[in-house]
Write an enzyme that holds these catalytic residues in place. Structure first.
Site, PDB file in Angstrom:
ATOM      1  N   ASP A 166      63.586  47.739  37.179  1.00 13.76           N
ATOM      2  CA  ASP A 166      64.460  47.983  38.221  1.00 13.76           C
ATOM      3  C   ASP A 166      64.582  49.310  38.514  1.00 13.76           C
ATOM      4  OD1 ASP A 166      65.400  45.146  38.144  1.00 13.76           O
ATOM      5  OD2 ASP A 166      66.395  45.788  36.324  1.00 13.76           O
ATOM      6  N   HIS A 189      61.698  42.160  43.097  1.00 11.34           N
ATOM      7  CA  HIS A 189      61.574  43.586  43.805  1.00 11.34           C
ATOM      8  C   HIS A 189      62.524  43.332  45.248  1.00 11.34           C
ATOM      9  CE1 HIS A 189      57.833  44.335  41.673  1.00 11.34           C
ATOM     10  NE2 HIS A 189      58.955  44.587  40.971  1.00 11.34           N
ATOM     11  N   ALA A 225      60.569  39.213  37.428  1.00  8.18           N
ATOM     12  CA  ALA A 225      60.611  40.292  38.248  1.00  8.18           C
ATOM     13  C   ALA A 225      61.253  39.880  39.568  1.00  8.18           C
ATOM     14  CB  ALA A 225      59.403  41.013  38.575  1.00  8.18           C
TER      15      ALA A 225
HETATM   16  P1  IMP Z   1      61.874  37.704  30.134  1.00  9.19           P
HETATM   17  O1  IMP Z   1      60.799  38.819  30.714  1.00  9.19           O
HETATM   18  O2  IMP Z   1      62.620  36.960  31.207  1.00  9.19           O
HETATM   19  O3  IMP Z   1      61.496  37.067  28.841  1.00  9.19           O
HETATM   20  O4  IMP Z   1      63.185  38.775  29.717  1.00  9.19           O
HETATM   21  C1  IMP Z   1      63.086  39.648  28.449  1.00  9.19           C
HETATM   22  C2  IMP Z   1      63.594  41.002  28.561  1.00  9.19           C
HETATM   23  O5  IMP Z   1      63.024  41.780  29.840  1.00  9.19           O
HETATM   24  C3  IMP Z   1      65.125  41.082  29.116  1.00  9.19           C
HETATM   25  O6  IMP Z   1      65.764  41.870  28.502  1.00  9.19           O
HETATM   26  C4  IMP Z   1      65.283  40.899  30.494  1.00  9.19           C
HETATM   27  O7  IMP Z   1      66.241  41.410  30.968  1.00  9.19           O
HETATM   28  C5  IMP Z   1      64.314  42.076  30.710  1.00  9.19           C
HETATM   29  N1  IMP Z   1      63.536  41.626  31.951  1.00  9.19           N
HETATM   30  C6  IMP Z   1      62.460  41.007  32.313  1.00  9.19           C
HETATM   31  N2  IMP Z   1      61.993  41.180  33.599  1.00  9.19           N
HETATM   32  C7  IMP Z   1      62.701  42.295  34.240  1.00  9.19           C
HETATM   33  C8  IMP Z   1      62.666  42.861  35.424  1.00  9.19           C
HETATM   34  O8  IMP Z   1      61.868  42.888  36.253  1.00  9.19           O
HETATM   35  N3  IMP Z   1      63.743  43.923  35.483  1.00  9.19           N
HETATM   36  C9  IMP Z   1      64.595  44.221  34.426  1.00  9.19           C
HETATM   37  N4  IMP Z   1      64.625  43.654  33.295  1.00  9.19           N
HETATM   38  C10 IMP Z   1      63.616  42.580  33.056  1.00  9.19           C
HETATM   39 MG    MG Z   2      64.081  44.331  39.571  1.00 12.41          MG
END
Ligand code: IMP
Ligand code: MG
Length: 335
Positions: A13, A43, A41
Site C-alpha cells: 500500500d 492497486h 494485492a
Molecule cells: P496474505 O498475504 O493475504 O496471506 O496476508 C498476510 C499479511 O500480509 C497480512 O498482514 C496482510 O494484511 C498483508 N498483506 C498481503 N497483501 C497485502 C497488500 O497488498 N497490501 C498490504 N498488506 C498486504
Molecule cells: Mg494495496
C-alpha cells in the site's frame, strides 16, 4: 527503462499502482509484467476523475499499447482475473503463464476460517497462503489446467526476454511490500512468499542481469494491515487527525499507521538493490504540496523531508506523489 522493476519498500500500500500507472502512461512500455503473490494485492489509482482498482492485472493497464502479462510465480483467482479483463476490455493484450498457480474455493475458505491465518496473521483472505502451501506440496492446479483461461496462455518468460532483446521497454510490477516478505519480513506476520525485487524477477522469468532499474516505492508515512510489529505506531485517532487513516482496498480494514521509518527504508533499499526511489502521498504528510508537479515549487519543509531521505540513503527520489490522480506527480527526470 528499458527494464524497470518496481517494488514496495514498506508493508504494501505504498502507492505502487499509481506510480506504475504514471510510468506506463509516460514511458509506454511494450510489456508490463506482474510478479508478486496474487489477488491479495489491491492497486488503486485515479485518472481524470475515475478510480480504478486491480488485483490481478498489471497497474499499467491504462496505457493501451502495453501488453499485460502475469508471471508463472503469481497465483491467479480466475473469477477476479476474468472480471478485470472484461472491465478493462483487455481481451487481446492480456497473457498469463501456463504455470501460474490457481486459487480454488478451498483455499479461500481456509484463509477465512483458520484461526491462525484469519486472526493471528490477519491475512487478506484471498486464499493465497493456502494455495502457495498446496503449490509447495505440488498438488495445486495450474493455469494450463483451466479451460476458460486457455485463451490467455503464453510463455511469459520468453515474451519478456524477446522484448528486452529488441531493446523495448518493460515494467516488472511487484506487489505487497518488502517487509511482508516471507524471508525478510517479520515472520510470521508476513505474506506467503518472498516479494523482494529478485523474487519478482523470478516470478516473471527474467534473471538479475536483465534489470536496469529497481525503483523502490515508499509512502511519506508507513501503514500496515493485519498483525505484526509497527515501530512508533500511532493510535487510530491520531492517524485520523494526521490524515493518515486509510482502509484496505481488498479487505476494508483500517490500516495501522506510523511516521516514515528511515531504518526500514535503508533496509528495503539494500534488500532490493534499489537504484531509485519514489515517495507517494507527500500531499497527505504536507497538505500544502497538493497538486504540485514541479520540484522547484515545493515548500521548504516538504523539500527538506525529501532531501533528508536522499541524504540518508544516497539515492535520488525520482517520482513524488502529490495527489490521487495518476498525473499528480513531480517527475524529476522529465526534460
Ligand atoms: P496474505 O498475504 O493475504 O496471506 O496476508 C498476510 C499479511 O500480509 C497480512 O498482514 C496482510 O494484511 C498483508 N498483506 C498481503 N497483501 C497485502 C497488500 O497488498 N497490501 C498490504 N498488506 C498486504
Ligand atoms: Mg494495496
Amino acid at each position: 527503462m528499458p527494464c524497470t522493476v518496481v517494488v514496495g519498500g514498506f508493508f504494501g500500500d505504498e502507492g505502487k499502482g499509481k506510480i506504475i500507472a504514471y510510468l506506463a502512461r509516460r514511458e509506454k512500455p511494450s510489456i508490463a509484467a506482474r510478479g508478486g503473490v496474487g489477488p491479495n494485492a489491491g492497486h488503486t489509482f485515479s485518472f481524470r476523475g475515475k478510480t480504478y482498482k486491480v488485483r490481478m492485472l498489471p497497474s499499467a493497464v491504462l496505457n493501451p499499447t502495453t501488453r499485460l502479462l502475469i508471471g508463472a510465480g503469481v497465483l491467479i483467482d480466475s473469477a477476479i482475473l476474468l472480471n478485470e479483463i472484461e472491465r478493462f476490455d483487455v481481451y487481446d493484450r492480456t497473457f498469463i503463464d501456463a504455470q501460474c498457480g490457481i486459487i480454488e474455493k478451498v483455499h479461500i475458505e481456509k484463509d477465512n476460517t483458520e484461526n491462525h491465518l484469519k486472526h493471528r496473521i490477519g491475512t487478506t483472505g484471498a486464499g493465497t497462503g493456502p494455495a502457495n502451501a498446496d503449490r509447495a506440496l505440488r498438488i495445486l492446479r495450474l493455469a494450463k489446467d483451466i479451460p476458460k483461461l486457455l485463451l490467455y496462455i503464453e510463455n511469459v518468460s520468453d515474451l519478456i526476454n524477446e522484448t528486452l532483446d529488441n531493446k523495448e521497454n518493460v515494467i516488472i510490477e511487484g506487489t505487497q511490500g518488502t517487509f511482508l516478505s516471507l524471508f525478510h519480513g517479520g515472520y510470521p506476520y508476513v505474506t506467503s512468499r518472498d516479494v523482494c525485487a529478485s523474487s519478482i524477477c523470478s516470478d516473471v522469468g527474467i534473471g538479475p542481469k536483465r534489470v536496469d532499474e529497481v525503483l523502490v516505492v515508499f509512502k511519506a508515512y508507513v501503514t500496515r494491515v493485519g498483525g505484526g510489529p509497527l515501530r512508533s505506531e500511532v493510535s487510530n485517532e491520531e492517524a485520523n487527525r494526521l490524515g493518515w487513516a486509510e482502509f484496505g482496498s481488498v479487505t476494508g480494514r483500517q490500516r495501522r499507521a506510523s511516521p516514515f521509518n528511515m531504518d526500514l527504508a535503508k533496509k528495503a533499499i539494500s534488500l532490493n538493490s534499489a537504484t531509485h526511489m519514489a515517495i507517494t502521498k507527500l500531499d497527505v504528510a504536507f497538505p500544502e504540496t497538493a497538486g504540485i508537479t514541479e520540484y522547484t515549487k515545493l515548500q521548504n519543509e516538504p523539500r527538506k523531508f525529501i532531501e533528508s531521505i536522499e541524504a540518508e540513503t544516497g539515492l535520488t527520489v525520482i517520482l513524488i506523489g502529490t495527489g490521487p490522480d495518476v498525473d499528480d506527480v513531480i517527475d524529476r527526470r522529465k526534460p
